[in-house]
Scaffold this motif. Structure first.
Motif, mmCIF file in Angstrom:
data_model
loop_
_atom_site.group_PDB
_atom_site.id
_atom_site.type_symbol
_atom_site.label_atom_id
_atom_site.label_comp_id
_atom_site.label_asym_id
_atom_site.label_seq_id
_atom_site.Cartn_x
_atom_site.Cartn_y
_atom_site.Cartn_z
ATOM 1 N N GLY A 48 -8.716 -11.509 -8.709
ATOM 2 C CA GLY A 48 -7.577 -10.734 -8.892
ATOM 3 C C GLY A 48 -6.691 -10.917 -7.778
ATOM 4 N N ILE A 49 -5.377 -11.292 -7.815
ATOM 5 C CA ILE A 49 -4.528 -11.132 -7.049
ATOM 6 C C ILE A 49 -3.505 -9.839 -6.998
ATOM 7 N N LEU A 50 -3.218 -9.186 -5.982
ATOM 8 C CA LEU A 50 -2.518 -7.842 -6.080
ATOM 9 C C LEU A 50 -1.391 -7.959 -5.090
ATOM 10 N N GLY A 51 -0.322 -7.186 -5.227
ATOM 11 C CA GLY A 51 0.574 -7.429 -4.166
ATOM 12 C C GLY A 51 1.215 -5.973 -4.261
ATOM 13 N N ALA A 52 2.045 -5.914 -2.918
ATOM 14 C CA ALA A 52 2.846 -4.602 -2.740
ATOM 15 C C ALA A 52 3.942 -4.897 -1.655
ATOM 16 N N HIS A 53 4.902 -4.140 -1.614
ATOM 17 C CA HIS A 53 6.124 -3.977 -0.516
ATOM 18 C C HIS A 53 5.718 -2.801 0.153
ATOM 19 N N THR A 54 5.091 -2.849 1.445
ATOM 20 C CA THR A 54 4.453 -1.684 2.189
ATOM 21 C C THR A 54 5.867 -0.815 2.619
ATOM 22 N N PHE A 55 7.175 -1.345 2.560
ATOM 23 C CA PHE A 55 8.292 -0.412 3.038
ATOM 24 C C PHE A 55 8.790 0.332 2.072
ATOM 25 N N LYS A 56 8.251 0.042 0.715
ATOM 26 C CA LYS A 56 9.065 0.916 -0.288
ATOM 27 C C LYS A 56 8.054 2.474 -0.219
ATOM 28 N N GLU A 57 8.936 3.369 -0.509
ATOM 29 C CA GLU A 57 8.375 4.847 -0.508
ATOM 30 C C GLU A 57 7.176 4.889 -1.276
ATOM 31 N N GLN A 109 0.608 1.016 8.387
ATOM 32 C CA GLN A 109 0.249 1.629 7.523
ATOM 33 C C GLN A 109 -1.146 0.949 6.578
ATOM 34 N N ALA A 110 -0.744 -0.287 6.073
ATOM 35 C CA ALA A 110 -1.848 -1.265 5.286
ATOM 36 C C ALA A 110 -2.931 -1.495 6.058
ATOM 37 N N PHE A 111 -2.661 -2.235 7.384
ATOM 38 C CA PHE A 111 -3.655 -2.625 8.240
ATOM 39 C C PHE A 111 -4.735 -1.570 8.473
ATOM 40 N N PRO A 112 -4.397 -0.256 8.986
ATOM 41 C CA PRO A 112 -5.342 0.832 9.482
ATOM 42 C C PRO A 112 -6.362 1.052 8.067
ATOM 43 N N VAL A 113 -5.930 1.043 6.988
ATOM 44 C CA VAL A 113 -6.767 1.324 5.951
ATOM 45 C C VAL A 113 -7.655 0.070 5.500
#
Length: 358
Positions: free
Chosen positions: A313-322, A85-89
């Motif tokens: 700016g340092i941004l984070g996310a858990h891509t497995f979250k809905e 999901q993240a990589f293609p974007v």
């Protein structure tokens, strides 16, 4: 979908995340800042195409830069969603990212509700300029937790303010008030009428007072979590310079131990993404989530601040979250484009700011 007409060039040192490269640790960064080029056998600087450079100008299209502001995307845990999901974007925007990998989870299927990236996925990310960061061997909280209830010599349970160390049985913990110190193995964790507890295989053997005592992993166990993860990832062929701390839990002792293995930690002070590049210390980083625990308005406001202050700016996310969808990632990258911000890996952000901090 093309963003060529509007996007600024996103920076990634040529091959910085590629398999088998050894760019060196923080001690050697001063000589690398002027160029992203390799050095040939005669010591001459060469670009990735083999062309020699006199190195005099210090200017290179591939040099990491945060002039005008920059952002770093740091994804947590290494789920397959990072790749799918993240990589293609990010590829749509030619934008790199850093991904924090739990080494014991690499290639696991249907574990903790998701599948986890295998080595071939990490290789593809690294080849595309992504940074592979450590997220410890087993996703263990690295900080200390204060006891909230007194403990006696015959007790096999302690009650810390947070029960994160109870998520992993079989590891040793150190219980100390600064004078007394005992080491016990965690065998269970749950809640009772007192609160959340950790249970040991044998009694403490001494008394500890609430508010004056902490439980934490012993130093050798901390080195196992941090050094072992780095060694495992490097044995797979990745260059590993940075740490992402599980649960956003970092204390001074964690920083001191991490310095022995890494050039920086992504999330020392969570809650804000804005870092001053002129005083940037890679062991005092600020990171904030850009989908979870926040609103679109708050994220845009912080990106506005990054742009206005030429900040990092340092941004984070858990891509497995809905809620962390490709659409939300794309939207955030579009906001980055609108503000004419660079996108770096954490490794390159540290290199771009080396010597600026205290």
């Amino acid at each position: 979908m093309s963003h060529e007409s509007t996007r600024r060039r996103f920076i990634g040192v040529a091959g910085a995340g590629a398999i088998g490269l050894t760019a060196g640790c923080i001690d050697g960064l001063a000589g690398e800042l002027g160029t992203a080029n390799d050095t040939d056998e005669d010591g001459e600087s060469t670009d990735p195409n083999g062309n020699e450079s006199d190195g005099g100008s210090g200017e290179s299209d591939d040099s990491p830069s945060i002039d005008g502001g920059a952002v770093v995307f740091v994804y947590d845990d290494g789920p397959i969603e990072d790749y799918e999901q993240a990589f293609p974007v990010h590829q749509e925007f030619d934008a790199p990212a850093s991904t924090g990998i739990v080494t014991e989870w690499i290639g696991r299927e249907e574990f903790n509700g998701t599948d986890w990236m295998a080595v071939n996925h990490l290789e593809e990310l690294a080849d595309a300029g992504w940074e592979i960061s450590s997220h410890t061997t087993a996703h263990t909280a690295l900080g200390a937790f204060e006891l909230v209830a007194d403990a006696g010599p015959d007790d096999v349970r302690i009650y810390p303010e947070q029960r994160n160390h109870g998520f992993h049985h079989g590891y040793d913990l150190e219980i100390t008030d600064g004078n007394e110190r005992v080491r016990r193995t965690v065998v269970d964790s749950d809640q009772d009428d007192v609160g959340g507890y950790l249970e040991f295989a044998e009694p403490l053997g001494t008394s500890f007072q609430a508010g004056e005592t902490v439980e934490r992993y012993p130093e050798d166990v901390m080195h196992e979590f941090l050094g072992g993860s780095k060694e495992e990832l490097e044995s797979l062929g990745f260059e590993v310079d940075t740490l992402l701390a599980p649960y956003d839990i970092v204390d001074e002792r964690t920083v001191d131990i991490a310095r022995e293995h890494y050039d920086g930690i992504a999330n020392v002070q969570p809650g804000s993404m804005v870092n001053d590049p002129d005083t940037f210390d890679p062991f005092e980083t600020r990171r904030d989530y850009f989908v979870e625990f926040t609103s679109r308005e708050a994220v845009e406001a912080q990106l506005d601040q990054v742009a206005a202050e030429d900040a990092l700016g340092i941004l984070g996310a858990h891509t497995f979250k809905e809620e962390v969808t490709p659409e939300r990632i794309r939207e955030t990258l579009e906001w980055v484009v609108e503000r004419d911000l660079e996108v770096l890996t954490l490794r390159d952000a540290i290199r771009a700011t080396a010597g600026n901090g205290s």
